[in-house]
Design a protein around this motif. Structure first.
Motif, PDB file in Angstrom:
ATOM      1  N   TRP A   1       0.883  -1.092  -0.010  1.00 40.78           N
ATOM      2  CA  TRP A   1      -0.094   0.125   0.117  1.00 40.78           C
ATOM      3  C   TRP A   1       0.802   1.278   0.062  1.00 40.78           C
ATOM      4  O   TRP A   1       0.563   2.100  -0.675  1.00 40.78           O
ATOM      5  N   ILE A   2       2.008   1.230   0.831  1.00 39.24           N
ATOM      6  CA  ILE A   2       2.752   2.383   0.876  1.00 39.24           C
ATOM      7  C   ILE A   2       3.639   2.754  -0.371  1.00 39.24           C
ATOM      8  O   ILE A   2       3.502   3.748  -0.800  1.00 39.24           O
ATOM      9  N   ASP A   3       4.179   1.492  -0.830  1.00 38.07           N
ATOM     10  CA  ASP A   3       4.933   1.681  -2.152  1.00 38.07           C
ATOM     11  C   ASP A   3       3.717   1.996  -3.409  1.00 38.07           C
ATOM     12  O   ASP A   3       4.443   2.791  -4.219  1.00 38.07           O
ATOM     13  N   LYS A   4       2.353   1.611  -3.184  1.00 40.68           N
ATOM     14  CA  LYS A   4       1.703   2.270  -4.523  1.00 40.68           C
ATOM     15  C   LYS A   4       1.649   3.795  -4.422  1.00 40.68           C
ATOM     16  O   LYS A   4       1.516   4.419  -5.584  1.00 40.68           O
ATOM     17  N   PHE A   5       1.295   4.463  -3.364  1.00 39.74           N
ATOM     18  CA  PHE A   5       1.335   5.783  -3.207  1.00 39.74           C
ATOM     19  C   PHE A   5       2.655   6.589  -2.983  1.00 39.74           C
ATOM     20  O   PHE A   5       2.534   7.840  -3.226  1.00 39.74           O
ATOM     21  N   PHE A   6       3.505   6.186  -2.236  1.00 45.62           N
ATOM     22  CA  PHE A   6       4.543   7.023  -1.591  1.00 45.62           C
ATOM     23  C   PHE A   6       5.984   6.043  -1.706  1.00 45.62           C
ATOM     24  O   PHE A   6       5.930   5.340  -2.497  1.00 45.62           O
TER      25      PHE A   6
ATOM     26  N   TYR B   1      -1.560  15.541   6.701  1.00 39.79           N
ATOM     27  CA  TYR B   1      -2.942  15.587   7.240  1.00 39.79           C
ATOM     28  C   TYR B   1      -2.805  14.890   8.670  1.00 39.79           C
ATOM     29  O   TYR B   1      -2.230  13.947   8.635  1.00 39.79           O
ATOM     30  N   GLN B   2      -3.258  15.492   9.616  1.00 34.84           N
ATOM     31  CA  GLN B   2      -3.444  14.827  10.910  1.00 34.84           C
ATOM     32  C   GLN B   2      -4.943  15.077  11.270  1.00 34.84           C
ATOM     33  O   GLN B   2      -5.523  16.017  11.312  1.00 34.84           O
ATOM     34  N   ALA B   3      -5.359  14.152  11.945  1.00 38.02           N
ATOM     35  CA  ALA B   3      -6.901  14.131  12.617  1.00 38.02           C
ATOM     36  C   ALA B   3      -6.825  13.472  13.852  1.00 38.02           C
ATOM     37  O   ALA B   3      -5.927  12.743  14.272  1.00 38.02           O
TER      38      ALA B   3
ATOM     39  N   ASN C   1      -4.080  13.206  -0.288  1.00 38.86           N
ATOM     40  CA  ASN C   1      -4.305  12.651  -1.515  1.00 38.86           C
ATOM     41  C   ASN C   1      -5.188  11.248  -1.315  1.00 38.86           C
ATOM     42  O   ASN C   1      -5.697  10.740  -2.171  1.00 38.86           O
ATOM     43  N   LEU C   2      -5.105  10.699   0.107  1.00 39.75           N
ATOM     44  CA  LEU C   2      -5.896   9.618   0.254  1.00 39.75           C
ATOM     45  C   LEU C   2      -7.405   9.841   0.550  1.00 39.75           C
ATOM     46  O   LEU C   2      -7.843   9.730   1.949  1.00 39.75           O
TER      47      LEU C   2
END
Length: 151
Positions: free
Chosen positions: A21-26, A143-145, A115-116
């Protein structure tokens, strides 16, 4: 589909799903590797990993860790692309929130990226509110929530 807590037999699934998942976006960063390679340490310190399982396949996974007393982080939240849209992510996310409530958490934080969109939508559905980013552990974090829990 059932949700289970961490079992060593699914450790590699947890690592592989998150890396994919991380590699797909970042790109995978040092803090990612530290968390992924030391899951037992996080478990020993009270953290937990949840898995949505069906026919012995991991559909989704989510980790929680205590950052400081009463403040927990939901992290390493990933879903197997073959099983997206089946609600597995929401199920493990719900279990993660319930777990930290059981541990006496007063606040849950999430660090992510704008972006997610799908992930941000889930966070908002669960009542998380965006706040200013207060960490520099990840280059990708913009982004932080947080979710404040009742006494």
């Amino acid at each position: 589909m059932q949700v289970i807590r961490y079992k060593e037999k699914y450790k590699q699934d947890f690592i592989d799903l998150n890396k994919r998942w991380i590699d797909k976006f970042f790109k995978i960063e040092p803090h990612d590797l530290e968390q992924l390679e030391n899951v037992e340490t996080y478990i020993e310190q009270g953290g937990m990993i949840f898995f949505a399982i069906e026919d012995d396949h991991v559909l989704s996974t989510c980790m929680v860790t205590e950052l400081q007393p009463k403040v927990w982080e939901i992290c390493k939240f990933a879903t197997n692309e073959k099983f997206q849209g089946r609600g597995a992510g929401k199920i493990v996310f719900t279990e993660a929130i319930n777990y930290v409530k059981e541990q006496g958490a007063k606040k849950i934080v999430i660090y992510s990226n704008k972006n997610l969109k799908t992930a941000l939508h889930i966070y908002q559905l669960f009542g998380f509110n965006e706040v200013p980013v207060d960490i520099d552990d990840y280059e990708r974090c913009d982004y932080q929530a947080e979710l404040l829990l009742n006494e």
